[in-house]
Write a protein that holds these residues in place. Sequence first.
Motif, short mmCIF file in Angstrom:
data_model
loop_
_atom_site.label_atom_id
_atom_site.label_comp_id
_atom_site.label_asym_id
_atom_site.label_seq_id
_atom_site.Cartn_x
_atom_site.Cartn_y
_atom_site.Cartn_z
N UNK A 1 0.85 -1.18 0.00
CA UNK A 1 0.00 0.00 0.00
C UNK A 1 0.89 1.23 0.00
N UNK A 2 0.57 2.14 -0.91
CA UNK A 2 1.24 3.44 -0.99
C UNK A 2 0.17 4.51 -0.94
N UNK A 3 0.60 5.73 -0.72
CA UNK A 3 -0.28 6.88 -0.84
C UNK A 3 0.11 7.61 -2.11
N UNK A 4 -0.82 7.71 -3.05
CA UNK A 4 -0.63 8.48 -4.27
C UNK A 4 -1.36 9.79 -4.06
N UNK A 5 -0.59 10.84 -3.81
CA UNK A 5 -1.19 12.14 -3.47
C UNK A 5 -2.21 11.97 -2.35
N UNK A 6 -1.84 11.24 -1.32
CA UNK A 6 -2.63 11.02 -0.11
C UNK A 6 -3.80 10.05 -0.27
N UNK A 7 -3.96 9.41 -1.41
CA UNK A 7 -5.00 8.40 -1.62
C UNK A 7 -4.35 7.02 -1.60
N UNK A 8 -4.86 6.08 -0.80
CA UNK A 8 -4.26 4.75 -0.77
C UNK A 8 -4.42 4.03 -2.11
N UNK A 9 -3.34 3.43 -2.57
CA UNK A 9 -3.34 2.59 -3.77
C UNK A 9 -2.60 1.31 -3.43
N UNK A 10 -2.91 0.27 -4.17
CA UNK A 10 -2.26 -1.02 -3.98
C UNK A 10 -1.34 -1.27 -5.15
N UNK A 11 -0.08 -1.59 -4.85
CA UNK A 11 0.90 -1.93 -5.87
C UNK A 11 1.26 -3.40 -5.68
N UNK A 12 0.94 -4.21 -6.69
CA UNK A 12 1.30 -5.62 -6.67
C UNK A 12 2.59 -5.76 -7.46
N UNK A 13 3.66 -6.12 -6.77
CA UNK A 13 4.96 -6.18 -7.42
C UNK A 13 5.61 -7.53 -7.22
N UNK A 14 6.43 -7.91 -8.16
CA UNK A 14 7.21 -9.14 -8.03
C UNK A 14 8.12 -9.03 -6.82
N UNK A 15 8.25 -10.14 -6.10
CA UNK A 15 9.07 -10.15 -4.89
C UNK A 15 10.53 -9.85 -5.12
N UNK A 16 10.98 -9.89 -6.37
CA UNK A 16 12.39 -9.59 -6.62
C UNK A 16 12.61 -8.11 -6.97
#
Length: 154
Positions: free
Chosen positions: A50-65
């Motif tokens: 979970x990140x905040x994009x300009x204060x809005x929560x977004x989910x980033x699904x990323x490869x573990x590497x």
Amino acid sequence: MHRNAVVVARALREAGARGEVVELTSPARTAAQAAEVLGCPVGAIANSLVFLADDEPVLVLTSGEHRVDVTATAAALGARELTRPRAPVVRAATGQPVGGVSPVGHPQHLRTVIDVDLLRYDVVWAAAGTPHAVFPTTFAELVRMCDAEPVRVA
């Protein structure tokens, strides 16, 4: 099964997912730990961050590497900046603890982007709401279930 894993299992069923929640004998709070327990490449672990994009929560699904390139990912989201929130913000947005955040089963839909590098794997493993539970899935299934936007995040 932990209540968070039950919520994720229900969300998977409702989404028509093929995989089921698997409880682990030891916690997997990191991609490296999950890969070791599951016997798969670390890149096949879909980290749900979970990140905040300009204060809005977004989910980033990323490869573990990978580590997320916050500048490039912010640009892909059309945001000025992308920052990591504290654990209470993650739990409020997802209902799940850091180290166990699932791509599904949140109280409300989160805008989601998915790392195109996860396409390299036939089976992708994701957390199921707790560091002690995971589920197998595919890139295509994650895109569909999460209404995720494929982007290069690293």
